[in-house]
Write a protein that holds these residues in place. Structure first.
Motif, PDB file in Angstrom:
ATOM      1  N   PRO A 248      -0.676   1.528  -9.364  1.00 18.67           N
ATOM      2  CA  PRO A 248      -1.836   1.087  -8.577  1.00 18.67           C
ATOM      3  C   PRO A 248      -2.362  -0.279  -9.035  1.00 18.67           C
ATOM      4  O   PRO A 248      -2.767  -1.095  -8.203  1.00 18.67           O
ATOM      5  CB  PRO A 248      -2.876   2.174  -8.823  1.00 18.67           C
TER       6      PRO A 248
ATOM      7  N   SER B 188      -2.677  -3.478  -6.575  1.00 17.22           N
ATOM      8  CA  SER B 188      -3.928  -4.129  -6.188  1.00 17.22           C
ATOM      9  C   SER B 188      -3.894  -5.618  -6.547  1.00 17.22           C
ATOM     10  O   SER B 188      -4.474  -6.436  -5.838  1.00 17.22           O
ATOM     11  CB  SER B 188      -5.157  -3.398  -6.747  1.00 17.22           C
TER      12      SER B 188
ATOM     13  N   ASP C  43       7.895   5.825   2.061  1.00 13.84           N
ATOM     14  CA  ASP C  43       7.354   6.621   3.166  1.00 13.84           C
ATOM     15  C   ASP C  43       7.194   5.686   4.361  1.00 13.84           C
ATOM     16  O   ASP C  43       6.175   5.025   4.524  1.00 13.84           O
ATOM     17  CB  ASP C  43       6.005   7.226   2.768  1.00 13.84           C
TER      18      ASP C  43
ATOM     19  N   HIS D 108       4.223   6.111   6.684  1.00 12.07           N
ATOM     20  CA  HIS D 108       2.986   5.528   6.154  1.00 12.07           C
ATOM     21  C   HIS D 108       2.863   4.064   6.606  1.00 12.07           C
ATOM     22  O   HIS D 108       1.848   3.634   7.162  1.00 12.07           O
ATOM     23  CB  HIS D 108       3.035   5.645   4.623  1.00 12.07           C
ATOM     24  N   THR D 109       3.928   3.293   6.382  1.00  8.78           N
ATOM     25  CA  THR D 109       3.923   1.867   6.755  1.00  8.78           C
ATOM     26  C   THR D 109       3.771   1.700   8.264  1.00  8.78           C
ATOM     27  O   THR D 109       2.993   0.862   8.737  1.00  8.78           O
ATOM     28  CB  THR D 109       5.252   1.186   6.323  1.00  8.78           C
TER      29      THR D 109
ATOM     30  N   ALA E 168       0.846  -1.206   0.000  1.00  5.76           N
ATOM     31  CA  ALA E 168       0.000   0.000   0.000  1.00  5.76           C
ATOM     32  C   ALA E 168       0.879   1.254   0.000  1.00  5.76           C
ATOM     33  O   ALA E 168       0.592   2.242  -0.695  1.00  5.76           O
ATOM     34  CB  ALA E 168      -0.920  -0.006   1.221  1.00  5.76           C
ATOM     35  N   MET E 169       1.963   1.185   0.761  1.00  2.91           N
ATOM     36  CA  MET E 169       2.892   2.324   0.793  1.00  2.91           C
ATOM     37  C   MET E 169       3.576   2.493  -0.569  1.00  2.91           C
ATOM     38  O   MET E 169       3.716   3.624  -1.075  1.00  2.91           O
ATOM     39  CB  MET E 169       3.924   2.095   1.904  1.00  2.91           C
TER      40      MET E 169
ATOM     41  N   ALA F 170       2.396   1.828  -3.411  1.00  3.23           N
ATOM     42  CA  ALA F 170       1.425   2.437  -4.326  1.00  3.23           C
ATOM     43  C   ALA F 170       1.232   3.916  -3.985  1.00  3.23           C
ATOM     44  O   ALA F 170       1.233   4.778  -4.868  1.00  3.23           O
ATOM     45  CB  ALA F 170       0.093   1.690  -4.240  1.00  3.23           C
ATOM     46  N   ALA F 171       1.121   4.201  -2.688  1.00  2.00           N
ATOM     47  CA  ALA F 171       0.866   5.590  -2.265  1.00  2.00           C
ATOM     48  C   ALA F 171       2.016   6.520  -2.651  1.00  2.00           C
ATOM     49  O   ALA F 171       1.804   7.707  -2.924  1.00  2.00           O
ATOM     50  CB  ALA F 171       0.635   5.629  -0.755  1.00  2.00           C
ATOM     51  N   THR F 172       3.217   5.980  -2.686  1.00  2.00           N
ATOM     52  CA  THR F 172       4.375   6.822  -3.011  1.00  2.00           C
ATOM     53  C   THR F 172       4.683   6.798  -4.510  1.00  2.00           C
ATOM     54  O   THR F 172       5.644   7.417  -4.956  1.00  2.00           O
ATOM     55  CB  THR F 172       5.629   6.319  -2.254  1.00  2.00           C
TER      56      THR F 172
END
Ligand code: ARG
Length: 458
Positions: free
Chosen positions: A54, A58, A209, A212-213, A44-45, A47-49
């Protein structure tokens, strides 16, 4: 077949012995839930960074969910050739979603991964142990309230010392387990920094990040130094230290149960559900559960020693030695949880023989200190002299083969002419206990108040 994860560097596969010494899957499969949870937070991190597209992220997340379901359902085939839980999960992910699975390991290493998984595991275990200790405290505080005025002998050197109450004795353990809970909570607080994203040892050039994690996994913050992140096993050591101290407390209580339930003491009886019989001696009621709680202290403290020795002298950063961290922790924490539950069960239905306790509290001159105190309070005798006079009186009672209470006033006055009939009041064990109203003392009024305070808090 060369290893699928690092086969590029190798021409042939490992020997059977290499596989056997190297593999940890037989025990670290226990970390599967935490491993998948950490991988999901990592992806998820990524993808977010923007490190991962994405759509790739997923696919990976869905694949991980599927693996979670397979393991939960018992459909997952763990393989020794795949060494450990991390590679087993990743390999299965590749079977499910194909080569995109290889992107999960971007900006991480098994070194930060295993430290993260293990921290998550230990954090959960601390939660269970802490809750278990609170249950045990509640069982003890409940008994303390019921038995607030049940007089028993207190011991020093296992020799009869002074009358106390059984409730007071129970509350002593409530205090010990409170400190144990504090130690576990302290360990959990210090543990709660996230190593993930430290990669192998040096950090990573990807724009990860780590905050984030860390947040996604319920950590307070990321660890500050990538070398420390992958080298640190303090959290496991500290938890085992707390476990060892708690185990010593459990063991002392277990030992007292063994003593109290022996026919020679006869202070208590374990329920049928916590006793065992003998295959040859039909009369026996053995306190096996208490004995095993006492014995398990050995493996718990042993686990602490074992991990200390594994960690001692390891140069930074990760070394494979550290794979030996898990079995002692698993074994010790399992043993501790079981011991806590067993003791809570034994305490909840322990049958107390108040008559036998009181009788013992009235024997062996347990109220001799009360007599000395009486001399101080009524005749203004200096305590040291009062101690001497009382010693002479005890020797007299012993010669006559009777309790202090059974001595004649004339006998007492033969030693100290100032003694009056009033002294007999303090020679009764129940009165003795009742008079100990000092802060923290054994008086039933204190015990009732403290037991209620604990029950309300627990
Ligand atoms: N199974 C390993 C452990 O439990 C995982 C980490 C392996 N790391 C490595 N560099 N070989 O410690």
């Amino acid at each position: 077949m060369t290893n699928t994860m690092w086969g590029g560097r190798f021409a042939s596969s490992p020997s059977d012995i290499m596989e056997e010494i190297n593999a940890s899957i037989d025990f670290d499969k226990r970390l599967w839930r935490h491993d998948i949870e950490a991988s999901k937070a990592h992806v998820a991190m990524l993808a977010a960074t923007g490190i991962l597209a994405p759509s790739d992220a997923s696919k990976i997340a869905d694949g991980l969910d599927q693996i979670l379901g397979e393991i939960e359902a018992g459909d997952f085939k763990f393989s020794r050739a795949l060494e450990d839980i991390h590679l087993n999960v990743e390999n299965r992910l590749k079977e499910i979603i194909g080569p995109v699975a290889g992107k999960l390991h971007t900006a991480r290493s098994r070194n930060d991964q295993v430290a993260t998984d293990f921290k998550l595991y230990v954090r959960d275990e601390i939660g269970l142990i802490e809750a278990g200790l609170a249950q045990l405290q509640l069982a003890l505080a409940t008994r303390a309230l019921e038995e607030a005025a049940t007089v028993m002998p207190g011991f020093t050197h296992l020799q009869t010392a002074q009358p106390i109450t059984f409730g007071h004795h129970c509350l002593a353990y409530v205090e010990m387990f409170a400190r144990d809970r504090g130690r576990f909570l302290d360990a959990a607080k210090r543990l709660n920094e996230c190593p993930l994203g430290s990669a192998a040892l040096a950090g990573t050039s990807f724009p990860v990040d780590r905050h984030h994690t860390a947040k996604a996994l319920g950590f307070d913050r990321p660890t500050a130094n990538s070398l420390d992140s992958v080298s640190d096993r303090d959290f496991a050591l500290e938890t085992l230290a707390a476990a060892s101290i708690a185990a010593v407390h459990l063991s002392r209580l277990a030992e007292e149960i063994v003593l109290w339930t022996s026919p020679q003491f006869g202070f208590a009886r374990l329920s049928d559900s916590f006793s065992t019989g003998s295959s040859i001696m039909p009369q026996k009621r053995n306190p096996d559960a208490a004995e095993l709680v006492r014995a398990k202290t050995g493996r718990i403290a042993g686990a602490f020693q074992a991990l200390l020795m594994v960690m001692k002298g390891l140069p930074l950063a990760y070394a494979k030695d550290m794979q030996e961290d898990k079995e002692p922790v698993f074994d010790a924490l399992d043993a501790l949880k079981l011991g806590i539950s067993a003791l809570a069960g034994m305490i909840a239905d322990l049958e107390v023989n108040a008559k036998a306790m009181k009788k013992a509290a009235g024997s062996e001159y347990a109220t001799a200190t009360d007599l000395a105190d009486w001399l101080v309070q009524n005749l203004d005798t200096p305590f040291r002299e009062a101690h001497h006079i009382t010693g002479t009186i005890v020797a007299l009672a012993e010669k006559k083969g009777i309790d202090l209470k059974r001595l004649q006033l004339a006998d007492l006055q033969g030693v100290e002419p100032g003694i009056t009939n009033d002294v007999f009041n303090v020679l009764d064990p129940a009165r003795s206990a009742k008079s100990r109203t000092s802060y923290g003392g054994t008086a039933p009024s204190n015990v009732r108040r403290e037991a209620k305070r604990w029950i309300k808090r627990l």
